[in-house]
Design a protein around this motif. Structure first.
Motif, PDB file in Angstrom:
ATOM      1  N   ASP A 130       0.811  -1.211   0.000  1.00  0.00           N
ATOM      2  CA  ASP A 130       0.000   0.000   0.000  1.00  0.00           C
ATOM      3  C   ASP A 130       0.851   1.271   0.000  1.00  0.00           C
ATOM      4  OD1 ASP A 130      -2.453  -1.248  -0.283  1.00  0.00           O
ATOM      5  OD2 ASP A 130      -2.784  -1.405   1.886  1.00  0.00           O
TER       6      ASP A 130
ATOM      7  N   ARG B 253       1.475   1.958  -3.534  1.00  0.00           N
ATOM      8  CA  ARG B 253       0.215   2.387  -4.147  1.00  0.00           C
ATOM      9  C   ARG B 253      -0.077   3.845  -3.798  1.00  0.00           C
ATOM     10  NH1 ARG B 253      -2.462  -2.312  -5.793  1.00  0.00           N
ATOM     11  NH2 ARG B 253      -1.219  -4.116  -5.226  1.00  0.00           N
TER      12      ARG B 253
ATOM     13  N   ASN C 121      -0.312   7.078  -6.426  1.00  0.00           N
ATOM     14  CA  ASN C 121      -1.489   7.954  -6.493  1.00  0.00           C
ATOM     15  C   ASN C 121      -1.124   9.385  -6.860  1.00  0.00           C
ATOM     16  OD1 ASN C 121      -3.176   5.850  -5.821  1.00  0.00           O
ATOM     17  ND2 ASN C 121      -3.170   6.339  -3.644  1.00  0.00           N
TER      18      ASN C 121
ATOM     19  N   VAL D 171      -4.952   4.267  -6.898  1.00  0.00           N
ATOM     20  CA  VAL D 171      -4.692   2.884  -7.298  1.00  0.00           C
ATOM     21  C   VAL D 171      -5.391   2.007  -6.262  1.00  0.00           C
ATOM     22  CG1 VAL D 171      -2.871   1.159  -7.567  1.00  0.00           C
ATOM     23  CG2 VAL D 171      -2.473   3.503  -8.319  1.00  0.00           C
TER      24      VAL D 171
ATOM     25  N   THR E  59      -6.213  -0.417  -3.360  1.00  0.00           N
ATOM     26  CA  THR E  59      -5.393  -0.920  -2.257  1.00  0.00           C
ATOM     27  C   THR E  59      -5.379  -2.441  -2.271  1.00  0.00           C
ATOM     28  OG1 THR E  59      -7.236  -1.019  -0.714  1.00  0.00           O
ATOM     29  CG2 THR E  59      -5.993   1.071  -0.816  1.00  0.00           C
TER      30      THR E  59
END
Length: 103
Positions: A42, A45, A49, A69, A71
């Protein structure tokens, strides 16, 4: 995931743990499967973002309203495993290659 990212911002290529080659060979392509095969966590991710600039032509309607994006929880994955180990080794090797090229 149907999203378009501009990875030329904020020295992303220079900061990517796997090195720029991992990213540039996917330029202009759908990298969703490659991104997921590496089991990005995460934190990666969240970092991605910041680079979202739009969505892919023909993307599903729900993708057009995404600003992040998905999770790991949304995808029902937790990362880790062999793919995660391989990813870490790839990132380490890319970093070592970059370091050695400066010597």
């Amino acid at each position: 995931h149907g999203l378009v990212l501009d990875l030329n911002k904020e020295n992303f290529l220079g900061d990517h743990p796997g090195g720029p080659d991992v990213i540039t060979h996917l330029a202009g392509k759908d990298a969703t499967q490659d991104f997921e095969d590496i089991s990005h966590g995460d934190a990666a991710r969240d970092w991605a973002n910041k680079f979202i600039v739009g969505y892919k032509e023909g993307a599903p309607e729900e993708t057009k309203y995404r600003t992040t994006v998905p999770t790991q929880a949304e995808l029902g994955t937790s990362g880790g495993g062999a793919a995660r180990t391989w990813s870490c080794l790839q990132c380490w090797w890319q970093s070592l290659r970059q370091l050695l090229s400066t010597l």
